[in-house]
Scaffold this motif. Structure first.
Motif, mmCIF file in Angstrom:
data_model
loop_
_atom_site.group_PDB
_atom_site.id
_atom_site.type_symbol
_atom_site.label_atom_id
_atom_site.label_comp_id
_atom_site.label_asym_id
_atom_site.label_seq_id
_atom_site.Cartn_x
_atom_site.Cartn_y
_atom_site.Cartn_z
ATOM 1 N N ALA B 225 0.831 -1.212 0.000
ATOM 2 C CA ALA B 225 0.000 0.000 0.000
ATOM 3 C C ALA B 225 0.865 1.261 0.000
ATOM 4 O O ALA B 225 0.581 2.226 -0.710
ATOM 5 C CB ALA B 225 -0.943 -0.006 1.209
ATOM 6 N N LEU B 226 1.941 1.242 0.789
ATOM 7 C CA LEU B 226 2.817 2.411 0.865
ATOM 8 C C LEU B 226 3.536 2.625 -0.468
ATOM 9 O O LEU B 226 3.654 3.755 -0.955
ATOM 10 C CB LEU B 226 3.831 2.250 2.004
ATOM 11 N N LEU B 227 4.015 1.515 -1.071
ATOM 12 C CA LEU B 227 4.714 1.640 -2.358
ATOM 13 C C LEU B 227 3.753 2.126 -3.440
ATOM 14 O O LEU B 227 4.110 2.960 -4.281
ATOM 15 C CB LEU B 227 5.347 0.294 -2.744
ATOM 16 N N ALA B 228 2.503 1.634 -3.381
ATOM 17 C CA ALA B 228 1.504 2.064 -4.367
ATOM 18 C C ALA B 228 1.169 3.539 -4.184
ATOM 19 O O ALA B 228 1.039 4.296 -5.152
ATOM 20 C CB ALA B 228 0.243 1.207 -4.231
ATOM 21 N N LEU B 229 1.035 3.960 -2.937
ATOM 22 C CA LEU B 229 0.757 5.365 -2.648
ATOM 23 C C LEU B 229 1.828 6.264 -3.248
ATOM 24 O O LEU B 229 1.544 7.259 -3.924
ATOM 25 C CB LEU B 229 0.692 5.579 -1.124
ATOM 26 N N GLU B 230 3.104 5.868 -3.021
ATOM 27 C CA GLU B 230 4.195 6.710 -3.503
ATOM 28 C C GLU B 230 4.312 6.665 -5.021
ATOM 29 O O GLU B 230 4.709 7.649 -5.650
ATOM 30 C CB GLU B 230 5.510 6.278 -2.831
ATOM 31 N N ALA B 231 3.973 5.517 -5.619
ATOM 32 C CA ALA B 231 4.058 5.412 -7.071
ATOM 33 C C ALA B 231 2.991 6.266 -7.754
ATOM 34 O O ALA B 231 3.181 6.744 -8.868
ATOM 35 C CB ALA B 231 3.904 3.949 -7.492
ATOM 36 N N SER B 232 1.859 6.454 -7.091
ATOM 37 C CA SER B 232 0.749 7.163 -7.733
ATOM 38 C C SER B 232 0.770 8.657 -7.451
ATOM 39 O O SER B 232 0.057 9.417 -8.088
ATOM 40 C CB SER B 232 -0.579 6.564 -7.271
#
Lengths: 174, 233
Positions: B225-232
């Motif tokens: 979730a954290l990696l997805a947040l930062e990627a988006s």
């Protein structure tokens, strides 16, 4: 930001619960003791002051307390002393009793009368009635606070209740 | 049951007989005084609930007297409830719900100090920055940090984590090299797994060499979730 005291090192091998848990567990009984000890003065902030001073003193001493300390008994002893201090301070600076403090109306005014009468009992009876009936302490604990025996505390409680009954019940029946 | 009701009943005759009542124990279990009296809704002198304002006052006075060694609060986030704890030096611990907030606090009591109180004020800045991070409006944290829960090589490793930029990832091997010990890949993994300040020190940006996320103390879903947040963002 600098602190005036370093984080207290814990005595070797003693495990301590976070102080917040102590406040959650014993905060209510300490508040009852403060309110009971201060009689009708509990609702002018005196009981809050005594409660706060009790837990501040406890927080200070906490890391150094013996591992097997009875936390509730310890707190109640401190609360008793702090309440007496508050009582003395209020006695020097009396609060008007005919003026109700800024609080929601008491849903049980007869309790307020009762509370006032408890406050006028002789000291030993007042503490015995207040601590046993209002704060919920056992007579053995009450005796420890008053420096007498369990039997004497029990007798003071019974005398106090008898005196209250004479004053309140008989007044109403007249 | 309420003490004053019992006393009232005793006086006015509705209650138990005086002789037996004086022998009684009004608080049936005075080890747990919150039970009966705490549920009384009316504000009588024996109502046993401690108002939140009174606890806040205690925290403020403890802070004033230099007795508040650790202040904490919790914060709702997209990866669950987060525990934030700070000493007077700075943020010392961020914990996920899966770690068990109570046991994290118990750990702090024994490793740092038991003088711990819920005191949201000291955590205002930290809570605001974490909120901004989850809203995608913050890519770096500007908080004072207390690294005392990590020492030696572990501290070396976690202090390097902020060099991995927002939205990027690095492998455990790359982080080991950056921390000055390229062979210590396993030790880097341990340091990340025991990072006392996750999210703020972004151990979630450290992934396996094959690109798979790898473990995370907040659980693999939180890491994704954290990696997805930062990627988006």
């Amino acid at each position: 930001m600098t602190s005036r005291t370093r984080p207290a090192a814990r005595p070797h091998g003693v495990r301590r619960r976070p102080f917040d848990e102590i406040v959650t567990e014993f905060g209510p009984v300490v508040l009852r003791v403060c309110r009971a000890a201060l009689g009708s003065g509990w609702n002018d902030g005196a009981a809050d002051d005594a409660w706060s001073e009790t837990f501040l003193a406890a927080l200070k001493a906490y890391p150094e307390l013996p591992a097997d300390v009875d936390m509730q008994a310890w707190l109640v002893r401190v609360a008793h002393r702090k309440a007496i201090d508050q009582h003395r301070a209020r006695a020097r600076r009396p609060v008007p009793t005919d003026e109700l403090p800024d609080r929601p109306p008491d849903p049980a005014p007869d309790h307020r009368d009762l509370w006032r009468e408890v406050a006028t009992l002789p000291k030993k009876q007042r503490f015995a009635v207040a601590y046993h009936y209002l704060a919920g302490l056992r007579y053995a604990q009450v005796a420890e606070l008053l420096g007498n025996t369990e039997a004497a505390a029990r007798r003071a409680g019974a005398d106090g209740v008898a005196a209250l009954r004479r004053r309140l019940v008989m007044t109403e029946e007249r | 049951m309420n003490g004053i009701n019992e006393l009232s009943a005793l006086l006015y005759g509705a209650g138990p007989d005086l002789d037996t009542a004086t022998d009684g124990t009004p608080a049936a279990d005075d080890r747990n005084p919150r039970g009966p009296a705490g549920t009384a809704p009316d504000e009588s002198p024996t109502d046993a609930t401690v108002p939140r304002a009174l606890r806040d006052r205690l925290a403020a006075e403890a802070q004033r007297d230099g007795l508040l060694d650790i202040a904490y609060r919790t914060l709702d986030s997209p990866v669950g409830s987060l525990l934030l704890a700070a000493t007077d030096q700075g943020l010392v611990r961020v914990a996920f719900a899966v770690e068990g907030h109570d046991s994290v606090l118990a750990g702090l009591a024994n490793t740092v100090s038991p003088r711990i109180l819920a005191a949201p004020t000291r955590l205002d800045a930290a809570a605001r920055e974490v909120d901004e991070y989850f809203a995608g409006r913050r890519t770096r944290f500007g908080l004072a940090l207390d690294y005392r829960l990590a020492s030696g090589f572990r501290r070396e490793v976690i202090m390097r984590l902020v060099d991995i930029g927002y939205g990027r990832t690095a492998s455990y091997a790359e982080l080991a090299a950056a921390a000055g010990n390229p062979k210590a890949v396993r030790a880097v993994g341990t340091a990340c797994a025991r990072n006392p300040l996750p999210i703020v020190l972004p151990c979630h940006r450290v992934v396996r060499s094959d690109g798979s996320p790898g473990g995370y103390l907040g659980g693999p879903d939180a890491k994704r979730a954290l990696l997805a947040l930062e990627a988006s963002s």
